[in-house]
Write a protein that holds these residues in place. Structure first.
Motif, short mmCIF file in Angstrom:
data_model
loop_
_atom_site.label_atom_id
_atom_site.label_comp_id
_atom_site.label_asym_id
_atom_site.label_seq_id
_atom_site.Cartn_x
_atom_site.Cartn_y
_atom_site.Cartn_z
N GLU A 1 0.81 -1.22 0.00
CA GLU A 1 0.00 0.00 0.00
C GLU A 1 0.84 1.27 0.00
OE1 GLU A 1 -2.57 -0.30 3.33
OE2 GLU A 1 -3.97 -1.70 2.37
N VAL A 2 2.15 1.13 0.18
CA VAL A 2 3.01 2.30 0.25
C VAL A 2 3.00 3.04 -1.08
CG1 VAL A 2 5.13 1.14 -0.47
CG2 VAL A 2 5.27 3.11 1.05
N LYS A 3 3.05 4.35 -1.05
CA LYS A 3 2.99 5.15 -2.28
C LYS A 3 4.27 5.98 -2.40
CE LYS A 3 -2.05 5.48 -2.49
NZ LYS A 3 -2.31 4.58 -1.35
N ASN A 4 5.33 5.30 -2.79
CA ASN A 4 6.60 5.99 -3.05
C ASN A 4 6.59 6.52 -4.48
OD1 ASN A 4 7.99 5.71 -0.52
ND2 ASN A 4 8.16 3.53 -0.97
N VAL A 5 5.77 7.51 -4.71
CA VAL A 5 5.64 8.08 -6.04
C VAL A 5 5.17 9.53 -5.92
CG1 VAL A 5 3.26 7.25 -6.26
CG2 VAL A 5 4.57 7.75 -8.32
N ILE A 6 5.69 10.37 -6.80
CA ILE A 6 5.28 11.78 -6.87
C ILE A 6 4.78 12.00 -8.30
CG2 ILE A 6 5.96 14.17 -6.47
CD1 ILE A 6 8.39 13.09 -4.92
N PRO A 7 3.48 11.91 -8.53
CA PRO A 7 2.96 11.95 -9.90
C PRO A 7 3.40 13.16 -10.72
CG PRO A 7 1.24 11.28 -8.37
CD PRO A 7 2.41 11.70 -7.53
N ILE A 8 3.50 14.31 -10.09
CA ILE A 8 3.85 15.50 -10.87
C ILE A 8 5.32 15.50 -11.30
CG2 ILE A 8 2.06 16.92 -9.77
CD1 ILE A 8 4.23 18.20 -8.08
N LEU A 9 6.12 14.58 -10.74
CA LEU A 9 7.52 14.48 -11.14
C LEU A 9 7.77 13.30 -12.09
CD1 LEU A 9 9.47 15.24 -7.83
CD2 LEU A 9 8.83 16.79 -9.68
N ASP A 10 6.72 12.51 -12.37
CA ASP A 10 6.88 11.40 -13.30
C ASP A 10 7.01 11.93 -14.72
OD1 ASP A 10 6.85 9.34 -11.52
OD2 ASP A 10 4.71 8.93 -11.67
N PHE A 11 7.84 11.25 -15.52
CA PHE A 11 7.97 11.60 -16.93
C PHE A 11 6.76 11.05 -17.67
CE2 PHE A 11 9.32 10.74 -21.27
CZ PHE A 11 9.93 11.92 -21.62
N PRO A 12 6.15 11.79 -18.60
CA PRO A 12 6.55 13.12 -19.12
C PRO A 12 5.83 14.29 -18.45
CG PRO A 12 4.92 12.17 -20.55
CD PRO A 12 5.10 11.18 -19.44
N MET A 13 5.05 13.98 -17.39
CA MET A 13 4.28 15.04 -16.75
C MET A 13 5.18 16.15 -16.23
SD MET A 13 1.44 14.69 -13.69
CE MET A 13 0.68 13.31 -14.53
N CYS A 14 6.41 15.79 -15.88
CA CYS A 14 7.31 16.78 -15.28
C CYS A 14 7.86 17.79 -16.29
CB CYS A 14 8.46 16.07 -14.57
SG CYS A 14 9.46 15.05 -15.67
N VAL A 15 7.64 17.55 -17.59
CA VAL A 15 8.20 18.46 -18.60
C VAL A 15 7.16 18.99 -19.58
CG1 VAL A 15 10.56 17.57 -18.54
CG2 VAL A 15 8.87 16.43 -19.97
N ILE A 16 5.93 18.52 -19.50
CA ILE A 16 4.88 18.99 -20.42
C ILE A 16 4.02 20.03 -19.74
CG2 ILE A 16 2.83 18.30 -21.72
CD1 ILE A 16 4.08 15.62 -22.22
N GLY A 17 3.87 21.18 -20.38
CA GLY A 17 3.01 22.24 -19.83
C GLY A 17 3.66 22.95 -18.66
N ASP A 18 2.85 23.80 -18.02
CA ASP A 18 3.32 24.55 -16.86
C ASP A 18 3.45 23.62 -15.66
OD1 ASP A 18 3.29 26.86 -18.37
OD2 ASP A 18 1.20 27.32 -17.85
N GLN A 19 4.55 23.73 -14.96
CA GLN A 19 4.81 22.85 -13.84
C GLN A 19 4.35 23.48 -12.53
OE1 GLN A 19 5.98 19.70 -14.42
NE2 GLN A 19 5.63 20.43 -16.51
N PRO A 20 3.51 22.76 -11.77
CA PRO A 20 3.08 23.30 -10.46
C PRO A 20 4.24 23.32 -9.48
CG PRO A 20 2.33 21.05 -10.72
CD PRO A 20 2.94 21.43 -12.03
N GLU A 21 4.12 24.17 -8.49
CA GLU A 21 5.17 24.26 -7.46
C GLU A 21 5.14 23.02 -6.58
OE1 GLU A 21 6.61 27.23 -3.84
OE2 GLU A 21 4.85 27.71 -5.05
N LEU A 22 6.31 22.49 -6.32
CA LEU A 22 6.40 21.30 -5.49
C LEU A 22 6.32 21.68 -4.02
CD1 LEU A 22 6.88 18.23 -5.79
CD2 LEU A 22 9.32 18.67 -5.42
N THR A 23 5.36 21.11 -3.31
CA THR A 23 5.16 21.40 -1.89
C THR A 23 5.13 20.09 -1.10
OG1 THR A 23 2.74 21.29 -2.09
CG2 THR A 23 3.79 23.45 -2.45
N THR A 24 5.14 20.24 0.21
CA THR A 24 5.07 19.05 1.07
C THR A 24 3.77 18.29 0.84
OG1 THR A 24 6.35 20.25 2.73
CG2 THR A 24 5.24 18.24 3.45
#
Length: 826
Positions: free
Chosen positions: A609-632
């Motif tokens: 069940e652990v979620k070691n993933v940050i969807p907004i940093l996954d490729f290609p989401m991390c380079v397509i379009g405007d990138q949201p600010e990374l917060t806690t």
């Protein structure tokens, strides 16, 4: 179908009036238990995750800044070519022209120019993400560009670049001298491996619908390339060599995650996955004259429902108290929590369990379990007497009706022979060695039992191959060696055979280092070299991001290693059982069994069940379009799924590997007992997924007879689930036999005999050692002997006339004596 202990109105176990033992009966599961269904994992086991996730897992979050370096290299290169840096606006001919120019640049001696060209090609393989607006568009351009790159010959060019980097001793020496290896030490290797991986992954995805693909020729050519050496060796062997060098410490800068992911996908493409294995098994069984209509384990497991995990001691006591105070006998039984698939539920025809279920005498425990009724159906009763001996009594009258079990029961030829041998000694008093048909002097129930056993007899492909090997070993001169079929699996086995033990040890070392239960050691291998940045994070946010990245990195490595080992075991077993046994023995010698148990000895529910993933940093989401600010907060979101696909996949793979290693191997089953695997496996049953539970139950079933009667008494619900979910072997006494005195070394003779057979197989088929000349057939033909070419030495040629004078002209020959066969001296 479950077997529970019948309880009386006071909550005490009901005794069999004839024998005094507890009565077990099949109980029907509540079909409207919706609460259990909603908790099942919606996980579908397959060769890989979806394509987008497989590509995203190639990159670490710490590598994100390097994506911009690829774009910058492409823009600079296009400016050098006096073209606009807009790939989509170029015509096909212009695109091909650019690719060929980049290919030429890969061959220059200047390393900076080479790697600049490599980065441009990587940007193209990544789908020119700076020019697209969506993930779908990026995937489409990746597919198009990869096919252009492959047609231009980029793949073999990058394999050559990989060779150059592997042999780069300067980089290796620099990494060895460093206290901490980081991302910067493997920057060039990661570019090369990324291009190779993306091409392979796109080809694998295209392979799934190859019949309707416009790139069918490319995919088939790519598969053909993989089974042929690039240079001196196969690419798969080259990557396995990289793994070995990394574990030996001679190349600590190798990016192991990318190496293992590429290795996994290359094996998957060249050998095939689940569907290919199913088709190969059907083909090979048909060629061997065996039945091909057998259930597929994965397909059947997909249709099964998960079981509720066994209750803890506190919950069990509370439930029993409630039954004692509030519920009458029959109602309390029917309302217990379901442990099996409601579709497998059984019920007595008369509503109450009959008392005359058997006519056996003596004190013991009786259990009745039944399968499909009607023509061709089967049913049987096991009876455990005072001496803990179990007997198979086929042909018991049908007591229970229902849908039946998910599997057709099986029996081996060896089990039928044993049954006949015991019956003959008991009723006739003698053996008939090799006779499998004669039933003279045996009572009618034994006749029916033999008929039932033969009806469900299953001959495996492995048994056929072993019989052939035994025949060759007995008659080496008269038995013809079957021709080697040069399948991709056979080619790979021949290539990795010389160093297979080292490869297995290296893969298990990496698996141990990546296991969440492993403790960090100063002398262990550093599998984090390609995820740790040069400068450690200074803020809390950066530390959290790196922590997630490190855990994600380890999970991906476990996923890749488990898939590699399972694929190799499955394909080797199909190709030839002794190839499988050779790999299996070296895995066992390298402590694979305790390693897998160590991995499973954790909070499995938390792991999946652990979620070691940050969807907004996954490729290609991390380079397509405007990138949201990374917060806690964004770090803690994770995916919407309630489980981690890769972690469930890894657990099932490791359980399947454990099953492969231990099935029918008594010494290895005893290792499961010695390492106290039963409580570890029982905890794994808490995961509500049918396939994972099935492989856990198989492991519990095979060691039950060594755990003792007391363990069975306290784990009756687990025994019940095994009856409901695992295939029955008709005369297997797994639930009743006791073998508490057995020790691992009692079965070591089996391992030694197996090792001897495997060594003979490998030496005969793959060894270059010359055979014994005395065992070779003699050529007695005068024509062929006199017509053979004989190489004469230079010394003989110089003294030829002297030899004629001494050996021919001066020597008298009695031709009559020479031609008389009785005068020849031996």
């Amino acid at each position: 179908m479950l077997c529970d202990v019948a309880m009386d109105a006071n909550g005490n176990g009901k005794r069999d009036p004839l024998h005094g033992g507890p009565v077990y009966f099949n109980r029907r599961a509540a079909s409207n238990d919706e609460s259990n269904r909603t908790t099942d994992l919606e996980f579908v086991y397959d060769d890989t995750d979806i394509h987008a996730n497989e590509v995203a897992e190639l990159y670490s979050y710490t590598e994100q800044y390097e994506l911009q370096l690829n774009l910058k290299a492409f823009e600079d290169q296009m400016e050098w070519y006096k073209l606009r840096p807009w790939w989509q606006n170029l015509t096909k001919s212009q695109q091909r022209s650019v690719i060929y120019k980049l290919l030429d640049q890969l061959e220059v001696s200047n390393k900076q120019l080479r790697m600049k060209s490599a980065r441009c090609i990587l940007y193209l393989a990544q789908g020119c993400w700076a020019e697209v607006q969506s993930d779908k568009e990026q995937q489409d351009w990746t597919r198009t560009n990869v096919m252009l790159l492959y047609e231009a010959g980029i793949f073999p060019a990058f394999v050559e670049l990989l060779n150059i980097e592997i042999e780069n001793s300067t980089t290796a020496t620099s990494a060895i001298r460093k206290l901490a290896v980081s991302l910067a030490d493997s920057i060039d290797l990661r570019v090369i491996l990324s291009v190779l991986y993306i091409i392979t992954e796109v080809m694998r995805e295209e392979l799934k619908n190859i019949e309707h693909s416009e790139y069918k020729d490319n995919v088939e050519a790519f598969k053909e390339d993989l089974v042929n050496p690039y240079g001196e060796e196969l690419l798969i062997v080259k990557l396995l060599g990289m793994v070995t060098c990394f574990c030996s410490g001679s190349a600590p800068h190798f990016p192991m995650k990318k190496v293992l992911l590429l290795l996994w996908k290359l094996i998957l493409v060249s050998l095939g996955g689940i569907d290919a294995l199913r088709e190969l098994k059907k083909q090979y069984r048909e060629e061997a004259g065996l039945d091909t209509q057998q259930e597929d384990t994965i397909e059947v497991a997909r249709m099964m429902r998960a079981s509720s995990p066994p209750m803890s001691a506190a919950d069990l006591l509370e439930t029993q108290n409630q039954k004692r105070n509030n519920r009458p006998f029959r109602r309390s039984l029917m309302k217990q929590s379901s442990l099996d698939d409601p579709g497998l539920g059984m019920e007595y025809e008369g509503g109450e369990p009959p008392n005359n279920t058997t006519a056996n005498e003596g004190d013991g425990e009786l259990i009745v379990f039944l399968g499909p009724g009607g023509p061709g159906g089967w049913n049987q009763t096991y009876y455990e007497d005072q001496n803990n001996q179990s007997q198979l009594r086929p042909g018991t009258p049908q007591l229970i009706k229902g849908k039946g079990l998910p599997w057709t029961p099986k029996v081996r030829q060896k089990d039928v022979d044993t049954f006949l041998e015991v019956a003959r000694m008991k009723f006739v008093g003698y053996k008939l060695q090799g006779d499998r048909e004669s039933l003279a002097g045996l009572p009618q129930p034994i006749h029916e039992g033999v008929t039932t056993l033969k009806k469900h007899m299953y001959t495996s492909l492995a048994e056929t191959q072993i019989r052939k090997e035994e025949e060759i070993a007995r008659n080496p001169m008269s038995t013809l060696e079957p021709p080697l079929r040069q399948t991709p699996t056979e080619i790979l086995y021949q290539a990795i055979l010389p160093n297979l033990p080292q490869y297995m040890i290296a893969l298990l070392k990496i698996l141990l280092a990546a296991a969440p239960t492993s403790k960090a050691k100063t002398d262990s291998i550093n599998i984090l070299a390609d995820v740790l940045p040069e400068e450690m994070p200074m803020t809390v946010l950066q530390s959290m991001k790196l922590g997630i990245d490190v855990n994600r990195h380890k999970e991906i490595i476990v996923k890749a290693v488990s898939a590699i080992l399972l694929l190799l075991l499955k394909h080797f077993k199909l190709n030839h059982v002794y190839q499988f046994e050779f790999m299996s023995q070296h895995l066992v010698f390298a402590n694979c069994i305790p390693l897998v148990l160590k991995f499973l000895n954790q909070n499995i529910i938390a792991y999946i069940e652990v979620k070691n993933v940050i969807p907004i940093l996954d490729f290609p989401m991390c380079v397509i379009g405007d990138q949201p600010e990374l917060t806690t907060e964004s770090l803690e979101i994770g995916h919407s799924q309630s489980f981690s696909w890769r972690n469930v996949f890894s657990c099932i793979n490791l359980l399947r590997i454990l099953n492969k290693l231990t099935k029918w191997k008594h010494s290895r089953i005893m290792m499961l007992v010695v390492f106290k695997s039963a409580p570890i496996l029982k905890r794994t049953l808490k995961v509500r997924h049918a396939m994972m539970q099935l492989y856990v139950l198989k492991l519990l079933k095979m060691q039950t007879k060594y755990l003792g009667r007391q363990w069975r008494k306290t784990n009756m619900k687990t025994i019940s689930v095994i009856y409901a979910k695992v295939r029955h072997r008709l005369n297997d006494d797994w639930a009743y036999g006791n073998d508490l005195e057995a020790r691992p070394w009692d079965f070591q003779v089996e391992e030694c005999e197996l090792r001897t057979c495997v060594d003979q197989f490998n030496n005969r088929r793959y060894s270059s050692i010359p055979r014994d000349e005395e065992m070779e057939p003699i050529d007695a033909s005068v024509t062929s002997v006199l017509g053979a070419n004989v190489e004469l030495t230079e010394e003989f040629k110089q003294h030829y006339e002297l030899w004629l004078q001494q050996e021919v002209f001066q020597r008298s020959i009695n031709w009559d004596e020479l031609l008389d066969p009785t005068a020849c001296e031996i």
